[in-house]
Design an enzyme around this catalytic site. Structure first.
Site, PDB file in Angstrom:
ATOM      1  N   LYS A 103     -34.561 -49.749  70.217  1.00 24.19           N
ATOM      2  CA  LYS A 103     -34.146 -50.270  68.905  1.00 24.19           C
ATOM      3  C   LYS A 103     -35.392 -50.509  68.058  1.00 24.19           C
ATOM      4  O   LYS A 103     -35.823 -51.636  67.818  1.00 24.19           O
ATOM      5  CB  LYS A 103     -33.301 -51.543  69.075  1.00 24.19           C
ATOM      6  CG  LYS A 103     -32.431 -51.847  67.858  1.00 24.19           C
ATOM      7  CD  LYS A 103     -31.377 -52.873  68.206  1.00 24.19           C
ATOM      8  CE  LYS A 103     -30.602 -53.399  67.018  1.00 24.19           C
ATOM      9  NZ  LYS A 103     -29.827 -52.404  66.286  1.00 24.19           N
ATOM     10  N   GLU A 122     -23.914 -40.787  68.469  1.00 28.27           N
ATOM     11  CA  GLU A 122     -23.450 -42.093  67.971  1.00 28.27           C
ATOM     12  C   GLU A 122     -23.318 -41.960  66.464  1.00 28.27           C
ATOM     13  O   GLU A 122     -23.156 -40.853  65.951  1.00 28.27           O
ATOM     14  CB  GLU A 122     -24.422 -43.207  68.392  1.00 28.27           C
ATOM     15  CG  GLU A 122     -25.854 -43.006  67.938  1.00 28.27           C
ATOM     16  CD  GLU A 122     -26.777 -44.168  68.288  1.00 28.27           C
ATOM     17  OE1 GLU A 122     -26.314 -45.293  68.535  1.00 28.27           O
ATOM     18  OE2 GLU A 122     -28.015 -43.954  68.276  1.00 28.27           O
ATOM     19  N   LEU A 153     -28.305 -45.637  71.125  1.00 31.83           N
ATOM     20  CA  LEU A 153     -28.652 -47.026  71.417  1.00 31.83           C
ATOM     21  C   LEU A 153     -27.638 -47.602  72.407  1.00 31.83           C
ATOM     22  O   LEU A 153     -26.433 -47.385  72.244  1.00 31.83           O
ATOM     23  CB  LEU A 153     -28.600 -47.836  70.105  1.00 31.83           C
ATOM     24  CG  LEU A 153     -29.160 -49.245  70.234  1.00 31.83           C
ATOM     25  CD1 LEU A 153     -30.687 -49.199  70.243  1.00 31.83           C
ATOM     26  CD2 LEU A 153     -28.689 -50.113  69.079  1.00 31.83           C
TER      27      LEU A 153
HETATM   28  N1  PDD Z   1     -27.093 -51.511  64.217  1.00 35.65           N
HETATM   29  N2  PDD Z   1     -26.423 -47.536  67.214  1.00 35.65           N
HETATM   30  C1  PDD Z   1     -27.342 -47.748  66.253  1.00 35.65           C
HETATM   31  C2  PDD Z   1     -28.217 -46.617  65.835  1.00 35.65           C
HETATM   32  C3  PDD Z   1     -27.443 -49.023  65.658  1.00 35.65           C
HETATM   33  O1  PDD Z   1     -28.368 -49.243  64.710  1.00 35.65           O
HETATM   34  C4  PDD Z   1     -26.569 -50.056  66.080  1.00 35.65           C
HETATM   35  C5  PDD Z   1     -26.631 -51.427  65.494  1.00 35.65           C
HETATM   36  C6  PDD Z   1     -25.632 -49.775  67.080  1.00 35.65           C
HETATM   37  C7  PDD Z   1     -24.694 -50.817  67.600  1.00 35.65           C
HETATM   38  O2  PDD Z   1     -25.385 -51.740  68.429  1.00 35.65           O
HETATM   39  P1  PDD Z   1     -24.872 -53.250  68.621  1.00 35.65           P
HETATM   40  O3  PDD Z   1     -23.473 -53.172  69.090  1.00 35.65           O
HETATM   41  O4  PDD Z   1     -25.793 -53.797  69.626  1.00 35.65           O
HETATM   42  O5  PDD Z   1     -24.986 -53.920  67.274  1.00 35.65           O
HETATM   43  C8  PDD Z   1     -25.596 -48.503  67.636  1.00 35.65           C
HETATM   44  C9  PDD Z   1     -27.495 -52.808  63.725  1.00 35.65           C
HETATM   45  C10 PDD Z   1     -26.407 -53.790  63.634  1.00 35.65           C
HETATM   46  C11 PDD Z   1     -28.356 -52.656  62.473  1.00 35.65           C
HETATM   47  O6  PDD Z   1     -29.257 -51.850  62.527  1.00 35.65           O
HETATM   48  O7  PDD Z   1     -28.140 -53.361  61.494  1.00 35.65           O
END
Ligand code: PDD
Length: 285
Positions: free
Chosen positions: A149, A182, A206
């Site tokens: 991330k 994704e 992710l």
């Molecule tokens: N985004 N995939 C990507 C590329 C993401 O950036 C995110 C989350 C997710 C979902 O992950 P999670 O369920 O842990 O939020 C999947 C966040 C919220 C953002 O960048 O704002």
């Protein structure tokens, strides 16, 4: 006035300043998290911090913070920002050197930053009140470490913008083999004949906390079958339901892909059952 954390102090966000030589600014050299907090209750806190620590170790960034240090910071930020429905954003960059040089600097302290932003109240399992989403699709042109991330989000931003420019909420991404990875800021699921299917974890996506919680909740409940396996774009286009998941959206029902309706073009029954289970169990994590 929103209160932020920067390095060791809580200050108004407008007073938070970092050096232009910060490697987060110059190279996108950092790791971030977004943790939802509803009236002071953090959702998936341990899993979010575990993922951030994995990301930090994945890029060789050493920071001596324990889970309880992070918890303390998140709780203080939530309280100081009104304890409503908040996204808590955490970021660690490799810090500010005195020159721009690609190699990791020695003896530079990481920059630790946190702030909050308002998010909607948590989604409810009600087809009439849920937001439905429309998406575009695009070949995934990001890097090959999408499990990290990273704050270097330009690839994601450009993909998000493609969907946005077409009037859609998100962009579903597929690899060279035409397999779903994704979305630009969410994980993706399809439903076919009652089975919930999502691409397997790996370097193409992710490990979303919402994704992982949802898979676990569905498996423990047992009433809906769930599979983690390769999903082709043909399967996406023929799916009965398509979902996107993220911490702030929970399970988002997608009703059109590239302007073609998903199933009957309405929020589906499996979404309803899954969101109801998610709403009941999300604080177990
Ligand atoms: N985004 N995939 C990507 C590329 C993401 O950036 C995110 C989350 C997710 C979902 O992950 P999670 O369920 O842990 O939020 C999947 C966040 C919220 C953002 O960048 O704002």
């Amino acid at each position: 006035m929103s209160i932020a954390f920067l390095n060791d102090s809580y200050i108004p966000i407008t007073e938070a300043k970092i050096s232009p030589l910060d490697r987060g600014f110059l190279f996108g050299d950092g790791i971030y998290e977004v943790i939802p907090s509803y009236q002071g209750k953090l959702l998936g806190f341990k899993a979010h911090i575990d993922r951030m620590l994995d990301g930090l170790s994945g890029i060789g960034l050493k920071l001596n913070w324990s889970h309880s240090d992070w918890q303390d910071m998140c709780e203080k930020l939530a309280v100081q920002n009104g304890n409503g429905n908040l996204g808590i954003y955490l970021q660690v960059s490799r810090g500010a050197d005195i020159k721009r040089y690609h190699a990791f600097p020695e003896a530079v302290s990481p920059t630790v930053f946190g702030f909050t932003f308002d998010i909607p109240s948590p989604p409810v399992a009600d087809k009439n009140r849920a937001k439905s989403y429309t998406v575009s699709t695009s070949e995934d042109l990001r890097w090959q470490r999408c499990h990290i991330k990273s704050t270097a989000l330009l690839g994601n931003v450009l993909h998000f913008q493609e969907g946005y420019d077409q009037g859609n909420d998100e962009t579903l991404l597929y690899n060279k083999r035409n397999e779903l990875t994704e979305a630009s800021a969410c994980n993706a699921f399809i439903v076919k004949d009652g089975v919930v299917i999502t691409p397997p974890l790996g370097n193409q996506l992710l490990p979303g906390i919402t994704r992982n919680m949802l898979v676990d909740i569905l498996r423990k409940d047992g009433s809906i079958n769930v599979e983690e396996r390769v999903v082709t774009m043909e399967e996406v286009r023929g799916a009965d339901e398509v979902w996107i998941t993220s911490s702030t959206k929970e399970i988002g029902a997608v009703v059109s892909v590239d302007d073609a309706p998903v199933g009957d073009g309405k929020i589906g029954d499996v979404w309803l059952a899954a969101q109801a289970l998610f709403s009941s169990h999300k604080y177990d994590y």
